[in-house]
Design an enzyme around this catalytic site. Structure first.
Site: not given
Ligand code: NAP
Length: 457
Positions: A156, A230, A264, A361
């Site tokens: 997903k 992650e 990230c 962040e």
């Molecule tokens: P996000 O909003 O958490 O979304 C990531 C994924 O989770 C998407 O597929 C999203 O779907 C889904 N999602 C969102 N809310 C959810 C919930 N309540 N329950 C289940 N699934 C949910 O993050 P993002 O804005 O895409 O990415 C940025 C973040 O990712 C930053 O904080 C970054 O630091 C972190 N990141 C971490 C790493 C690492 O390796 N540690 C790598 C890359 C990014 P939808 O799009 O449909 O909402």
């Protein structure tokens, strides 16, 4: 009910894709297919699995240009970085095709038995929930080790990059991989919990924000399913008195602006000792001021737009709130009057605890400078964060910096005189609220396996 996922080009604001969401029947069918595929894939030799991975790498390289164009159009990444990202995925699949044989080989252990050994058996269908910032890399770095270990995968992806999500499934299909080995489901996040609870899902791998990670962890925990998380980060880059300032500035600018600031492990907090703070600040601002932003297909631009308008606006609010609490704006810090989700390279100094630029962040091209009294104070500040993903130390004294990196920074990835980055050969992951578990290397490939003891009397 809205049953479509819409892709918007963040450089122009134009709609570029409109995708039908999969319904529950399609979801169940895909999961059953993934499980069926697992039942045969698990018995295929490591060598044969490696051949399938190599074919996927070949297909990635064949489609490299079009995949890169799609990512840059759908989430705004500078085109050169999209090309590098696709190549990194292919390289990683080649790497696991070879090294997986070693990482997953049985390990004989001498005991009282005639023979006893540890074997690494797959778990089943792994459910991957992934973010938009590296549309291919996040998925392929989770997928390569999981498939090589004998699992199958359902993805997903983030809702704003459905084009990339579909393209990934297409790469796997075109490579000739067995049916059901990897499938994409187009879904809103509200359907994630339900999938986690499906009895045919064995484990969950999640990359994304800490807030969403908490929900995923709760759902996986309730269902007692293995999970790797992650999550977010606020990586400190620690500049010591004896840093080579020319090299340090070059690395720091790149580390803050990589992926238009949306990585990230981008440099988010620059913790600089007092004796060199003024010099660092002056030179960082000089470079950030001339870093151009604009069309991600124009290779003269250092950064493209951010991925979505709402994310850009959220970043701007963090900047404004930090300034209202006493941070000083040195450059950038405004919303341009052009279409698209652009934000200029921005530098804040005099950043202190209690400001969003210190505590949260900053997921965009905003550098936060925090002055430390001395080296000890610098590590105190660096670790004064809910996050623990990465961090870097800049010093000409390599031996000293090596020791500090190993023992003083509470983070999963600590670099000396370089930008933090992931590499298939090294484990990647975080501590504290940056998550748990590891991706990549021998550690990553053993996350989604049954580490099984076999004892023969
Ligand atoms: P996000 O909003 O958490 O979304 C990531 C994924 O989770 C998407 O597929 C999203 O779907 C889904 N999602 C969102 N809310 C959810 C919930 N309540 N329950 C289940 N699934 C949910 O993050 P993002 O804005 O895409 O990415 C940025 C973040 O990712 C930053 O904080 C970054 O630091 C972190 N990141 C971490 C790493 C690492 O390796 N540690 C790598 C890359 C990014 P939808 O799009 O449909 O909402």
């Amino acid at each position: 009910m809205n049953d479509r996922l819409i892709s918007i080009n963040p450089a122009t604001g134009a709609e570029i894709g409109n995708y039908q969401i999969h319904d529950e029947k399609q979801e169940q069918k895909a999961i059953e297919q993934a499980h069926k595929s697992f039942e045969s894939w698990r018995h295929i030799s490591l060598k044969e699995r490696g051949i399938v991975l190599k074919n996927i790498a070949k297909e990635l390289r064949r489609q490299k240009e079009q995949l890169a164009r799609l990512a840059s159009t759908e989430m705004g990444k500078p085109i050169q970085q999209s090309l590098v990202e696709v190549e990194k995925c292919a390289w990683t699949f080649d790497y696991y095709a070879k090294e997986g044989l070693k990482y997953l080989a049985n390990e004989i252990v001498a005991t009282d038995a005639k023979k006893s050994f540890v074997t690494f058996q797959p778990l089943g269908v792994v459910f991957a929930v992934m973010p938009w910032n590296f549309p291919y890399w996040q998925v392929f770095r989770a997928m390569g080790p999981a498939l090589m270990a004998g699992n199958t995968m359902i993805l997903k992806h983030a809702s704003n990059i459905s084009g990339c999500a579909v393209a990934i499934e297409n790469v796997i299909k075109k490579s000739g991989a067995p049916k059901g080995l990897f499938q994409t489901l187009l879904l809103p996040s509200s359907r994630v919990e339900n999938i986690i609870s499906n009895p045919l899902i064995a484990a969950v791998t999640f990359t994304g924000s800490t807030a969403a990670g908490r929900n995923i962890a709760e759902a996986a925990g309730r269902n007692l399913k293995k999970q790797v998380l992650e999550l977010g980060g606020s990586d400190p880059y620690i500049i010591l008195e004896d840093a080579d300032m020319n090299k340090t500035i070059e690395v720091c600018v790149n580390a803050r602006l990589v992926n238009s600031g949306q990585s990230c492990v981008a440099a988010k907090r620059f913790v600089v000792v007092k004796s060199v703070r003024k010099e660092f600040e002056k030179r960082l601002v000089e470079k950030m001021k001339v870093a151009t932003y604009g069309d991600p297909f124009d290779t003269n631009n250092k950064i493209g737009p951010m991925a979505r308008i709402d994310l850009r606006d959220q970043l701007h609010e963090q900047v404004v709130a930090s300034i209202s609490k006493g941070a000083k704006l040195l450059c950038g810090g405004f919303i341009p009057e052009t279409a698209g989700a652009f934000y200029p390279p921005t530098v804040l100094t005099n950043v202190k605890k209690g400001m969003p630029a210190y505590d949260e962040e900053l997921f965009g091209p905003v550098a936060a400078i925090i002055e430390a009294k001395d080296e000890t104070d610098a590590f105190r500040i660096a670790n004064d964060s809910i996050y623990g993903l990465g961090g870097a130390i800049f010093s000409k004294n390599r031996a000293k910096a090596e020791k500090l990196a190993a023992t003083m920074l509470d983070a999963g990835n600590c670099f000396v005189n370089d930008q933090v980055h992931s590499d298939a050969r090294l484990p990647f992951g975080g501590v504290k609220q940056s998550g748990y578990g590891r991706e990549l290397s021998a550690f990553g490939i053993r996350e989604f396996v049954n580490i099984k003891t076999v004892y023969i009397k």
